[in-house]
Write an enzyme that holds these catalytic residues in place. Structure first.
Site, mmCIF file in Angstrom:
data_model
loop_
_atom_site.group_PDB
_atom_site.id
_atom_site.type_symbol
_atom_site.label_atom_id
_atom_site.label_comp_id
_atom_site.label_asym_id
_atom_site.label_seq_id
_atom_site.Cartn_x
_atom_site.Cartn_y
_atom_site.Cartn_z
ATOM 1 N N ASN A 170 43.001 46.396 46.356
ATOM 2 C CA ASN A 170 43.168 44.945 46.324
ATOM 3 C C ASN A 170 43.390 44.398 47.732
ATOM 4 O O ASN A 170 42.978 43.297 48.061
ATOM 5 C CB ASN A 170 44.340 44.562 45.428
ATOM 6 C CG ASN A 170 44.610 43.069 45.405
ATOM 7 O OD1 ASN A 170 43.877 42.312 44.798
ATOM 8 N ND2 ASN A 170 45.664 42.642 46.105
ATOM 9 N N ASP A 234 44.620 40.432 51.435
ATOM 10 C CA ASP A 234 43.702 40.695 50.328
ATOM 11 C C ASP A 234 42.267 40.828 50.832
ATOM 12 O O ASP A 234 41.826 40.075 51.702
ATOM 13 C CB ASP A 234 43.750 39.551 49.308
ATOM 14 C CG ASP A 234 45.013 39.567 48.476
ATOM 15 O OD1 ASP A 234 45.984 40.238 48.892
ATOM 16 O OD2 ASP A 234 45.045 38.907 47.432
ATOM 17 N N ASP A 264 45.990 50.315 41.555
ATOM 18 C CA ASP A 264 47.079 49.397 41.874
ATOM 19 C C ASP A 264 46.616 47.947 41.759
ATOM 20 O O ASP A 264 45.491 47.618 42.126
ATOM 21 C CB ASP A 264 47.564 49.674 43.311
ATOM 22 C CG ASP A 264 48.744 48.810 43.714
ATOM 23 O OD1 ASP A 264 49.829 48.970 43.123
ATOM 24 O OD2 ASP A 264 48.571 47.977 44.631
ATOM 25 N N HIS A 268 44.614 41.636 40.121
ATOM 26 C CA HIS A 268 44.741 40.698 41.233
ATOM 27 C C HIS A 268 43.558 40.722 42.190
ATOM 28 O O HIS A 268 43.625 40.124 43.265
ATOM 29 C CB HIS A 268 46.046 40.967 41.999
ATOM 30 C CG HIS A 268 47.270 40.620 41.227
ATOM 31 N ND1 HIS A 268 47.650 39.318 40.996
ATOM 32 C CD2 HIS A 268 48.179 41.402 40.593
ATOM 33 C CE1 HIS A 268 48.757 39.308 40.278
ATOM 34 N NE2 HIS A 268 49.100 40.563 40.013
ATOM 35 N N GLU A 308 46.900 49.481 36.569
ATOM 36 C CA GLU A 308 48.159 48.739 36.536
ATOM 37 C C GLU A 308 47.813 47.277 36.228
ATOM 38 O O GLU A 308 47.449 46.510 37.109
ATOM 39 C CB GLU A 308 48.901 48.830 37.875
ATOM 40 C CG GLU A 308 50.233 48.089 37.833
ATOM 41 C CD GLU A 308 50.760 47.705 39.203
ATOM 42 O OE1 GLU A 308 51.986 47.619 39.364
ATOM 43 O OE2 GLU A 308 49.945 47.448 40.123
#
Length: 565
Positions: A170, A234, A264, A268, A308
């Site tokens: 991410n 990001d 992970d 997002h 996740e």
């Protein structure tokens, strides 16, 4: 690990129907959300009347989707075992302790018996935790070398242990060369690998979807996106070069011999701000992970990928199980297990799981497997949540390790290590001996919750048959021995006693009734009165030899788990 190309894709009729009828009501038992920056709180037990147990006719005529499972052990290498005396855990230290996890001999019981390891980040990083990566194809110098890692893979394979590793795509570190070039030169080749407000005509305002305040951070007169923290910029997954690079990184590790990944911050990738939450963003996220999965299949179609997706809503998690991830960590189940153990009350979690699995099975075409856990490296440790009650910890372990899918154990959980936020204090060094006599004891972080007078170490618990470690070993070995525990589905079963939790684990030709006395007093359950038949007649496993089955009457000593077949 679930082998998708070999898995049976037939489901129980009851589960399939509940997926259609009850999808809208799933949130009754899975409400609320949580983010990695927020401490999770237990959710209330679903307000659902406990169902009557199924009759034997119903149970024997339905076919089930068998899901072979592994027990995974989450390792923070820095805290685990130090092989060279510098106070920092390393890969060689993990190798030295493999026999503690699984010695490769199914006839021995001194080892823990796990069949999988999840390694928290092992790539180079400027931070102690490693979640801000500076080189995706190397090993952190504190931990060793690529050759050390290859040896670990080989030694684990000898013992029947799979290894998955944290894959943090991410974001990178601000110290990564990609970001350094992007920040220093607007014309650099990697400038568009990150999200710059000014470059994309965005206003640098709003609130991070991870709950960490503003996601925008100023540097050299511009603002870059860092959803979790300014040190973690990001990546821009709208850029096809970023997507290709991350797929190549995944392939690199699979080709090296890794068995899969823990992903992970999976939701997002595009969900950066609170305003991004919604079906459209979820669709973009899942499309990327489907693209990633397809690419990984080119190297190893059996690679296990667990995401996740930090959310208690099954409806939010489900889309990621459609040709993307094999599993999503079941956060709400962990909360329910801890709640049941702490309150000493059955909270119908098996009934909730039946409905949830119905949705997951429908979305994934029967390919998903659950990923159960109590806590992880982002959460207060289970022993601290249970206020140091060892009996409650044993019951939480009993429920976790008799669940379907792949249970995950956070290192030290099996010896009752404690810890509460901040993060460093839930990642304290593994306690091999509370006397400090073990030469491999790591010392990178001072002990606050796990000093010698606060917790017993592995050495002190190994030969104590009543220790928490012994309970974990017993339960994991049961799981490896009993087919229904290893690969069966779950069906609700009414014990008729609020302090007794019971559920059925079933394969196509075997079944087992799991019963937990969650309380500190002896309890009795009448099995025949609840299922209308004498299906379960043999007390095959018990954590207390005072448990007894006489006819249909099952006597359970305090804080006991039994298996009846």
């Amino acid at each position: 690990m679930v082998h998708n190309n070999k898995r049976r894709k037939i489901r129980t009729l009851s589960i399939y129907l509940t997926a259609i009828v009850l999808t809208g009501s799933l949130l009754a038992g899975c409400s609320g959300t949580a983010s990695p920056s927020q401490e999770t709180k237990p959710i209330a037990a679903p307000e659902t009347k406990q169902p009557e147990s199924k009759t034997s006719a119903t149970m024997v005529t339905t076919e089930v989707d068998e899901q072979p499972s592994d027990v995974y052990y989450e390792i923070f290498v820095r805290s685990f075992y130090d092989s060279d005396g510098d106070g920092i855990g390393d890969l060689q230290g993990v190798i030295e302790k493999l026999d503690y996890l699984n010695d490769g001999d199914p006839n021995t019981t001194a080892d823990l018996g796990v069949t999988g390891i999840w390694l928290m980040p092992i790539n180079p990083s400027p931070s102690y935790h490693g979640y801000d990566v500076t080189d995706y194809r190397s090993i952190h110098p504190d931990y060793g070398t690529l050759d050390d890692f290859k040896r670990l893979l080989n030694e684990a394979d000898k013992r029947g242990i799979k290894i998955i590793m944290d894959l943090v795509v991410n974001h990178t570190s601000t110290e990564h060369d990609w970001f350094k070039q992007a920040a220093s030169d607007k014309a650099s080749a990697t400038r568009d690998w990150y999200i710059w407000a000014e470059d994309q005509g965005k206003t640098p305002s709003g609130v991070s979807a991870a709950g960490s305040g503003s996601p925008w951070h100023e540097l050299n007169g511009a603002h870059y996106m860092g959803t979790f923290w300014g040190g973690m910029p990001d990546l821009n997954f709208d850029n096809p070069k970023v997507r290709e690079e991350m797929k190549e990184i995944g392939k690199f590790w699979l080709e090296l011999g890794v068995d899969g990944f823990r992903i992970d911050a999976a939701k997002h990738i595009y969900e950066d701000m609170m305003s991004d939450k919604g079906e459209e963003t979820t669709a973009k996220n899942t499309a990327w992970w489907q693209e990633f999965r397809a690419s990984m299949n080119e190297v190893n179609p059996d690679a296990y990928i667990v995401g996740e997706i930090w959310d208690n809503s099954a409806a939010v998690i489900a889309p990621y199980l459609n040709n993307a991830f094999d599993s999503g960590f079941n956060f709400s189940l962990g909360e329910s297990i801890i709640g049941a153990a702490r309150n000493e009350k059955d909270n119908n979690l098996a009934f909730t799981l039946e409905r949830t699995y119905g949705l997951y099975s429908q979305v994934s075409g029967g390919k998903f497997t659950d990923a159960a856990f109590l806590t992880n490296h982002d959460m207060n440790r289970v022993m601290s949540q249970l206020k140091d009650d060892g009996n409650h910890a044993k019951m939480a372990a009993g429920i976790l390790l008799t669940m379907p899918g792949n249970p995950f154990i956070y290192y030290g959980e099996e010896i009752g290590m404690k810890g509460a936020k901040p993060d460093e204090q839930i990642r304290e060094p593994m306690i091999w001996s509370n006397t400090g006599s073990d030469k491999g004891q790591t010392t990178w972080e001072p002990l606050k919750h796990n000093r010698g007078d606060q917790v017993q170490g592995v050495e002190q618990q190994l030969d104590d048959k009543d220790s928490l470690l012994s309970r974990y070993r017993t339960l994991i070995h049961w799981r490896n021995e009993v087919p229904a525990l290893n690969r069966g589905t779950i069906e609700s079963y009414s014990s008729g006693n609020q302090q007794v939790m019971a559920y059925i684990r079933r394969t196509n030709d075997r079944s087992a009734l799991v019963v937990h006395n969650l309380s500190g007093t002896e309890q009795t359950v009448d099995l025949a009165a609840k299922n209308g038949s004498a299906e379960f007649q043999t007390l095959s496993k018990t954590t207390d030899n005072n448990a007894a089955l006489s006819g249909s009457s099952l006597k359970l000593p305090p804080y006991t788990t039994v298996i009846v077949e």
